[in-house]
Design a protein around this motif. Sequence first.
Motif, PDB file in Angstrom:
ATOM      1  N   LYS A 143      16.087  -3.449  -2.087  1.00 39.21           N
ATOM      2  CA  LYS A 143      15.724  -4.483  -1.262  1.00 39.21           C
ATOM      3  C   LYS A 143      16.501  -4.253   0.032  1.00 39.21           C
ATOM      4  N   ASN A 144      17.692  -3.887  -0.068  1.00 38.55           N
ATOM      5  CA  ASN A 144      18.673  -3.381   0.982  1.00 38.55           C
ATOM      6  C   ASN A 144      17.884  -2.144   1.766  1.00 38.55           C
ATOM      7  N   ASN A 145      17.611  -1.322   0.999  1.00 35.23           N
ATOM      8  CA  ASN A 145      16.861  -0.044   1.663  1.00 35.23           C
ATOM      9  C   ASN A 145      15.781  -0.592   2.495  1.00 35.23           C
ATOM     10  N   GLN A 146      14.803  -1.467   1.812  1.00 36.60           N
ATOM     11  CA  GLN A 146      13.692  -2.184   2.678  1.00 36.60           C
ATOM     12  C   GLN A 146      14.099  -2.819   3.943  1.00 36.60           C
ATOM     13  N   GLU A 147      15.375  -3.693   3.861  1.00 42.08           N
ATOM     14  CA  GLU A 147      15.921  -4.256   5.095  1.00 42.08           C
ATOM     15  C   GLU A 147      16.249  -3.315   6.106  1.00 42.08           C
ATOM     16  N   SER A 148      16.807  -2.269   5.677  1.00 43.02           N
ATOM     17  CA  SER A 148      17.482  -1.199   6.503  1.00 43.02           C
ATOM     18  C   SER A 148      16.203  -0.395   7.315  1.00 43.02           C
ATOM     19  N   GLY A 184      13.390  -1.998   8.260  1.00 39.71           N
ATOM     20  CA  GLY A 184      13.235  -3.017   9.303  1.00 39.71           C
ATOM     21  C   GLY A 184      14.184  -3.026  10.176  1.00 39.71           C
ATOM     22  N   SER A 185      15.384  -3.040   9.860  1.00 44.32           N
ATOM     23  CA  SER A 185      16.435  -2.662  10.999  1.00 44.32           C
ATOM     24  C   SER A 185      16.173  -1.653  11.981  1.00 44.32           C
ATOM     25  N   LYS A 204      13.328  -2.091  14.356  1.00 50.38           N
ATOM     26  CA  LYS A 204      13.970  -3.012  15.181  1.00 50.38           C
ATOM     27  C   LYS A 204      14.654  -2.341  16.287  1.00 50.38           C
ATOM     28  N   ASN A 247      12.982   4.836  -0.542  1.00 55.20           N
ATOM     29  CA  ASN A 247      12.303   3.905  -1.000  1.00 55.20           C
ATOM     30  C   ASN A 247      11.417   4.131  -1.958  1.00 55.20           C
ATOM     31  N   GLN A 274      15.051   6.446   9.917  1.00 50.30           N
ATOM     32  CA  GLN A 274      13.724   5.590   9.225  1.00 50.30           C
ATOM     33  C   GLN A 274      13.017   6.578   8.339  1.00 50.30           C
TER      34      GLN A 274
END
Length: 988
Positions: A411-416, A418-419, A422, A593, A586
């Motif tokens: 989950k954290n990796n997927q959020e990273s 996305g970050s 961005k 992931n 990225q």
Amino acid sequence: MKILELQTNNIASLEGFNRISFTEAPLGDCKIFSITGPTGSGKSTLLDAICLALYGKAPRYDRELTLDQRAEEGDGKSELRSNDPRNIMTRGAKDCFCKVYFESGNLIYLAVWSTEFKRINYAPALLTVNKITLDAEGRYITGDFTELTARDIIGLEYEQFVKTVLLAQGAFDGFLKADSEKKSELLERLTGINTYKYMAGLIRGRNEEAKEKLQDINSRIGARKELLIEDEEELNLLISDIAKAEADAKAGREKRDRIKSDILWWNNERKLNDGLGKALAELDKAETAVKEIDEMRGRMEMYYTLEPAIRKYREIGDANAENWRLTELATNNKEKLEGLTAELKIASDRLEEYKAGVTAAKERQIEKRPIILKARELQTQIKSEEAELGNAVKELDSARKELETTELDLKNNQESIGSAVKKIERVTAESIDIKKNHDNEIAAHNMKTEADREVLRKLHEIWEKEDGEKIRRERDAAFTIRSIGGQIAAMKSQLERGEACPVCGSTQHPALISGLSDISVYKDEYERNYQAKESKLREYNAAQVKIVTLQKNITNSDEVLTKIIARHTVENEAHQKMVADAKSRQAALESLNTALIKNVDDKNNVLDKITKTAGNIQKAIAEKRENLRQLIGDRTVERIEAILEEALSEAEKRVKNQEEAINALGKSIRAVETAIAENMNEAKLKKETADLKKSELEDWIVKYNVSHPESVVSVDTITGLLYDTADWDAVRRKVTSLINKRTEARTNVDNFQKQLAEQNKTKPEKEQQELEQSLTELETSILEENKRLLEKKTRLESHKNATRELGELTLRLTEATADSRDWSMLYRAIGGNKEGKLLRKIAQCITLGFLVEKANAQLRLFNRRYSLVQIENTLTLKVIDHDRGDEERVISSLSGGETFIVSLALALALSDLSSKNISFKNLFIDEGFGTLDSDNLRMVIDALSVLQSEQGKTVGVISHTAEMSAGISTRIVLTKRGNGSSYIQIEA
């Protein structure tokens, strides 16, 4: 003084226990470190914790509440006020503490601030200091409590410590831009020189005291002069009257003493006659009492004569009584022996029953042994399988935690990811904005340069033909005319027609003829002329300063433009690198992931396998437990064995107790038999003794009657005296006392008769009543004479005291006059008011001078372009810009970055000034770096790093800026968890 370590527990957002060591790597090895984190993460809380542990105060809560705030916030007991340091406890926590290990004077101490929440109220905060020693491995060992406070050990008050070790740059930013009145208040608060206001109050008080003392002495001198007898003849007459009155008083006292002696004779005569009458009555009473006790006296003498026989008769009675007692005791013991023998028979029968119970208990144990062995085997099997089940459960929990951790990582990796996407979008957009800003900045710079050229051209057109020296001379001349001309006009206004002029002597006055008698006409004209010249000179000077400034700006324009372009290039390259780094990150995150997804599937398979194994083990354990229950029921094997063992032990215990009881009965029987024999023997001896004493008594009576035929006695006579209730010793004492009283009464009568005979030899001539009347008249006369004598003596004594005191008061008047004059001069010298404004202004100016000197030393480390200068005898500061030909610049002309650098230099100077020559190895700077560009930021970081090598200080900087964090490699990072709390990480 060096701060070694900070420990906190439940302090604000720093929930739980936290520890920061300033001596261990990496903080112990660096020259400068930063404290970073988002707003509200607890950066400033670390500094509050240090202050609380050392002083029980913290900058966040160090403020006074207004009366309205106090009323609104209550009594501070049931609910804490907003300025109470105990508010720092983490919400919901029950206790908290701040601990600081620090070194001072080669010794190590532990300062602790702590509090707790008890039921519904906060407990009072505790502040303690302990000495610390080190073990062989260098660890801290808490030693004895010390009564010294941290303030005593460090040598600074709280306010001085905050200014020395914890620097808030914002206070000096406000100080730089304040007006003189506000700057005066800030300077006293920041440097602690407000003591001069207190000194001024003391001086005013001493001045008032000196005035009051001088007035008091003058008043006392006036009062003493009123008591003087200035006429010498009057003084001599008073002394003569006193001498005559004292002689008359002495004669009166001697006559009074003679009369009192005669009256005393009559009083003694009456007392002696009264005493003689009482003595005769006492003698008669004593004679009667002696006669009344004669019969009892005879019986008493008979008792003491027959006392040997009475004693033998008493011994006979005692022997007979003891014989009876022993005989009765032997009879009772025989009855007791019969009871004990019966008890022994019953106890023997019961012992046989108890022995049969022991045999039955042993047989039950043998009967149950096979069942117990089978049950033990089942228990062992169940225990082994439960251990296997426990291991399976642990593996299951471990597998679940690993799965949860892997899923969280996914989950954290997927959020990273996305970050990162961005960030790429944000940095790309920022690059476009930066390009636009760069173009706008260059265009604005070019426009400013052209505008400066245009302003310079216009100033040249206006002022190039003007002569500045000529304008200044004209202004000076106008000033002289304004000053002197007004005086001449005033003199002219005083001229009278026909009167000679005091200057030239002329009696002709054209000024009067022309009617110019109003001096205001002259004054107004001179004033307007002076103001016009002064205004023109100011305009000329301002224009010249502006021309020089514009020329320097235009000359430096190309150099400034080159720096702007270079800075733009560096910023563009930095953003391009940030975009490339974000894209690379990225790609790495997306690869990670895929691996995490596969890892999650594998861990789910392992979890299913472990779950199945645990279920099989649980089923086997349940079957064996059912078999065990059917075998032994709800009891355990150990409990069954214990019950059997307890039954056998209880049966054996009863046998043992019964055997002990039988032995005790045997001992008791033997003891009673021995007692019976002893009682009978003793009774026989007592009977023989009584018979012997009776024979001796009869022989004594026969001998007494032979020798005393006039008073024959018998056993009855002796019995009567023996049982007589009289206390013969008391009777003897009473007889002796009465005879002594009769003798004493006879002696008293003889003494009084002799004293009366002696008294009659000196009988006075007058009767007592006549003597008492003469004494009353004489004492009235003496009283009046003494009153008049006292008045004269008091008048003379007042004169003598006034003469002596006037001499002393004159000396004190001289001293008080000089003292009052000195204090009055000193009071006027400090301004003549209780606030001591002049004294405080002088102290402020001197202190500001010291502060500026130390600040310039710091500025030379930051940037040699600037230095501060104090306008003489004022609190006004200016900046010398050495890059502009030592141009003096006002503070308001400084940019944000320039203001910060100057403010930081002042803050560091105050730290040095407040340290009282104490060496401090730590320095914390709070906020203010956001106004610096990258060049100045790097310069400030380098300069602060120099403090380590030059002064041995390790510098900690609190800032929100990313550039600051990037520029300092060692960091204390505070990260929010999302529930209002934060955690601490130290990075290098």
